[in-house]
Design an enzyme around this catalytic site. Sequence first.
Site, PDB file in Angstrom:
ATOM      1  N   SER A 243       0.851  -1.186   0.000  1.00  0.00           N
ATOM      2  CA  SER A 243       0.000   0.000   0.000  1.00  0.00           C
ATOM      3  C   SER A 243       0.885   1.234   0.000  1.00  0.00           C
ATOM      4  O   SER A 243       2.114   1.149   0.007  1.00  0.00           O
ATOM      5  CB  SER A 243      -0.912   0.004   1.233  1.00  0.00           C
ATOM      6  OG  SER A 243      -0.145   0.182   2.420  1.00  0.00           O
ATOM      7  N   LYS A 244       0.259   2.409   0.036  1.00  0.00           N
ATOM      8  CA  LYS A 244       1.001   3.660  -0.029  1.00  0.00           C
ATOM      9  C   LYS A 244       1.950   3.827   1.151  1.00  0.00           C
ATOM     10  O   LYS A 244       2.931   4.564   1.057  1.00  0.00           O
ATOM     11  CB  LYS A 244       0.036   4.841  -0.101  1.00  0.00           C
ATOM     12  CG  LYS A 244      -0.708   4.935  -1.427  1.00  0.00           C
ATOM     13  CD  LYS A 244      -1.617   6.149  -1.459  1.00  0.00           C
ATOM     14  CE  LYS A 244      -2.337   6.255  -2.803  1.00  0.00           C
ATOM     15  NZ  LYS A 244      -3.234   7.428  -2.849  1.00  0.00           N
ATOM     16  N   ARG A 245       1.644   3.163   2.269  1.00  0.00           N
ATOM     17  CA  ARG A 245       2.540   3.317   3.418  1.00  0.00           C
ATOM     18  C   ARG A 245       3.916   2.700   3.150  1.00  0.00           C
ATOM     19  O   ARG A 245       4.880   2.991   3.853  1.00  0.00           O
ATOM     20  CB  ARG A 245       1.919   2.684   4.668  1.00  0.00           C
ATOM     21  CG  ARG A 245       1.815   1.168   4.639  1.00  0.00           C
ATOM     22  CD  ARG A 245       1.300   0.624   5.967  1.00  0.00           C
ATOM     23  NE  ARG A 245       1.149  -0.817   5.929  1.00  0.00           N
ATOM     24  CZ  ARG A 245       0.061  -1.439   5.517  1.00  0.00           C
ATOM     25  NH1 ARG A 245      -0.981  -0.724   5.108  1.00  0.00           N
ATOM     26  NH2 ARG A 245      -0.019  -2.748   5.518  1.00  0.00           N
TER      27      ARG A 245
END
Length: 492
Positions: A243-245
């Site tokens: 994910s973006k994290r």
Amino acid sequence: MRVRFAPSPTGFLHVGGARTALFNWLLARRSGGTFVLRIEDTDRARSSEAMTDAILRGLEWLGIDWDEGPLFQSDRVGEHTAAGRRLLACGHAYRDFSTPEELARDRANIAALAGEATRAARRRAESLASGEAEERAEAGEPHAVRFLVPEGSTEWEDAVHGPMRFRNRDIDDLVILRADESPTYNLAAVCDDAHARIDMVLRGDDHLSNTPKQILLARALGFPVPCFGHVPLILGRDGRRLSKRHGATNIAEYRRDVLPEAMFNFLALLGWSPGDDREVMDPGEIVRRFSLGRILRKGSVFDADKLAWLNGRHLSRLDPARLESLVNARLGELQGVEAVQNRLDGNEGLLEMLRTRARSVDALTRSVLPYLPGEIRYEPRAVRKHWKRPTQVRHYLEALRRTLDGCEWQTEPLERALRDLAGELGVGAGRLIHPLRVALTGQAVSPGIFDVLYHLGRDLSLDRIGRALETVSEEEPDPALASQTAAAPGGR
């Protein structure tokens, strides 16, 4: 094989979607089959033409072309709705007049039961008097249409995971037509796969729960059931779904620094093994080696360091003319109008020297900058380490300028002259090379110093030494020295 990639234009092409597209494309090319591109744009509120364009550009950048399409799911909404009505007429579906409050209670109960089916909507439909559902529908009362999940189980041979089995009692009756008669995802996907004669659906594990529903719908509609394969999801280094994290997941964000063939190579290895230890491969070799049997059953980790390494390897193999074109384009971004006079102009030797150290076009371009007319910046660490005795450094640089000025400008004569000078001064060659490197490039690390001299040329090299002599202080170096720059011809 007839395979498809069916992205939703509600966002950019992300890494997982690109990997799915690539695997399907590889299957089609390996089997001499057909790759169909379908844009699932029925979510009008969230879909956009800009996202569709971004997806198409991302695929084109990767070198993934399509044989049919792009087909737009919204063009076939009428056929999807007709299929839902047909299921209703044949007794494979029923009308659901549940109120919003009842549906909210159903969702709460499903959550409390850890996702188990409740069949609450079916019980309410079965409690209606004979003919009541038809009368209420004819009167215009809003309602959804739900698929009547049969008893038993749904099984298939997954192309990746092997035998799969879902108990039908664990599948709630799914809505196939909303109150406005618009089709839901599973019905539309089944109809479109049948219409396009798709015989292999290869996608991520996140669609695993949709597969028994789609198999049941296809059977009820009398459609051929395609083969299914589910590829484990891509993970971050913490073992969680990417994910973006974990950093950039949008393919477009890599286009600046990563070569398309490197990303192609990297994505292919995210969930597939060629059968040996080989990692650096061009698209043609990957096509020849690809097979369903070598798709891995466990999730693969997105390793940004490995991507950078692969990018460097592909950069080192790149055609010189294309490499020069890429670097010149990046020079334009970094230098603006100065780039016109600072183009490489066929200096392939310089790029050959520098490309082995670079992992991206941007890094390579920045390593080129010290070899072009213009300013260089002295790295603070390099100054502290190699110019820490200013008087001695000035003595060495003055001697080097006199010696090199009369030297033939080829690497071997330059090396002989420097080493002879070191002998005359009674020092090791390194005592001259390190301060000279800082004077020429501003850096403590560079390719071989004689290659650096050769590619800088006589005038620029001697000018850089002269500017260094003006910069080196007679006293201990001041911290402000780090911000000083030396200008070469054309950059003063």
